[in-house]
Motif scaffolding. Structure first.
Motif, PDB file in Angstrom:
ATOM      1  N   GLY A 110      24.690  -3.280   9.877  1.00 21.69           N
ATOM      2  CA  GLY A 110      23.063  -3.552  10.055  1.00 21.69           C
ATOM      3  C   GLY A 110      22.828  -4.950   9.709  1.00 21.69           C
ATOM      4  N   TYR A 163      24.819   3.001  11.057  1.00 25.56           N
ATOM      5  CA  TYR A 163      24.081   1.883  11.461  1.00 25.56           C
ATOM      6  C   TYR A 163      22.716   2.054  10.461  1.00 25.56           C
ATOM      7  CZ  TYR A 163      20.635  -1.002  14.176  1.00 25.56           C
ATOM      8  OH  TYR A 163      19.660  -1.848  14.519  1.00 25.56           O
ATOM      9  N   ARG A 170      19.328   0.976  10.250  1.00 19.21           N
ATOM     10  CA  ARG A 170      18.235   0.268  11.086  1.00 19.21           C
ATOM     11  C   ARG A 170      17.038   0.104  10.221  1.00 19.21           C
ATOM     12  NH1 ARG A 170      14.329  -0.240  14.156  1.00 19.21           N
ATOM     13  NH2 ARG A 170      14.462  -1.224  16.297  1.00 19.21           N
ATOM     14  N   TYR A 188      25.142  -3.132  17.080  1.00 17.87           N
ATOM     15  CA  TYR A 188      25.110  -2.190  16.279  1.00 17.87           C
ATOM     16  C   TYR A 188      24.756  -0.795  16.944  1.00 17.87           C
ATOM     17  CZ  TYR A 188      23.591  -5.660  12.903  1.00 17.87           C
ATOM     18  OH  TYR A 188      23.817  -6.990  12.158  1.00 17.87           O
ATOM     19  N   LYS A 189      24.220  -0.626  17.871  1.00 17.53           N
ATOM     20  CA  LYS A 189      23.932   0.802  18.406  1.00 17.53           C
ATOM     21  C   LYS A 189      25.084   0.963  19.250  1.00 17.53           C
ATOM     22  CE  LYS A 189      18.951   0.390  19.131  1.00 17.53           C
ATOM     23  NZ  LYS A 189      17.893   0.304  20.310  1.00 17.53           N
ATOM     24  N   ALA A 197      27.534   2.391  16.382  1.00 22.03           N
ATOM     25  CA  ALA A 197      27.273   3.426  15.371  1.00 22.03           C
ATOM     26  C   ALA A 197      27.510   4.840  15.739  1.00 22.03           C
ATOM     27  CB  ALA A 197      25.808   3.258  15.226  1.00 22.03           C
ATOM     28  N   THR A 255      22.963   6.795  13.108  1.00 23.50           N
ATOM     29  CA  THR A 255      21.935   5.761  12.798  1.00 23.50           C
ATOM     30  C   THR A 255      20.899   6.231  11.810  1.00 23.50           C
ATOM     31  OG1 THR A 255      21.975   4.681  14.727  1.00 23.50           O
ATOM     32  CG2 THR A 255      20.001   4.413  13.616  1.00 23.50           C
TER      33      THR A 255
END
Length: 194
Positions: free
Chosen positions: A7, A97, A99, A136-137, A140, A143
């Protein structure tokens, strides 16, 4: 098994990593501290002295060298720039992740000029957020929304996820869980050994 936290800077990777490690019995390892120990300097000093390309080389080398079991790894925000390292970490266990939205991120970061953030010349924090969010997405497995100031809830949700995946007992509840803050993420282009 390694649980890897990714992150943006100030998302809570270090603080949540330490707290969830205490809750679960995993050992917390912070890759930024490993880099500082390896070089003998703070992150910003490494960047200022050797430049971003050398810092990135060192960071990737450190991430590729992590192979200890039963750890909760707090990575630097730039870990997602290294496909080989992310593949290695993904093979060791789930990637989580943390977020945080851009307005909250800016509030948490304040003046980030001495924080040791891998940010190319001419980039703003907005640019960096846009660039990294997709990475990140991409990487991951899970999340966790950490947008706001509800640290106890974020800690509890992270702990619950780790306990479920690692098949270990959940510590006694001290906070009400908010399951809507935890989201499974489908990864079409990224698979992990089970």
């Amino acid at each position: 098994m390694i649980f890897t936290l990714i992150g943006m800077p100030a998302a809570g990777k270090s603080s949540l990593g330490k707290a969830a490690a205490r809750d679960t019995g995993f050992r917390n390892v912070d890759s930024d501290r490993l880099i500082e120990k390896k070089v003998g300097m703070k992150l910003q000093n490494i960047i200022d002295t050797y430049g971003l390309p050398e810092f990135r080389r060192i960071e990737e080398e450190v991430l590729l060298g992590i192979n200890t079991d039963n750890i909760l790894l707090s990575t630097g925000g730039s870990a997602v720039y290294y496909p080989a390292a992310m593949k290695h970490l993904s093979e060791m266990g789930p990637i989580i992740y943390l977020r945080v939205g851009l307005p909250e991120l800016k509030r948490r970061l304040g003046d980030f000029s001495k924080r040791g953030i891998v940010i190319p010349d001419g980039y703003t924090i907005d640019d960096l957020f846009q660039e990294r969010e997709a990475l990140y997405k991409k990487y991951a497995d899970f999340t966790l929304d950490c947008n706001g100031t509800a640290f106890p809830r974020y800690r509890r949700n992270l702990t619950e996820y780790i306990c479920r995946v690692a098949n270990i007992p959940l510590p006694e509840k001290k906070e009400v869980l908010c399951p809507d803050t935890v989201h499974a993420v489908s990864r079409e282009n990224h698979t992990r050994k089970q």
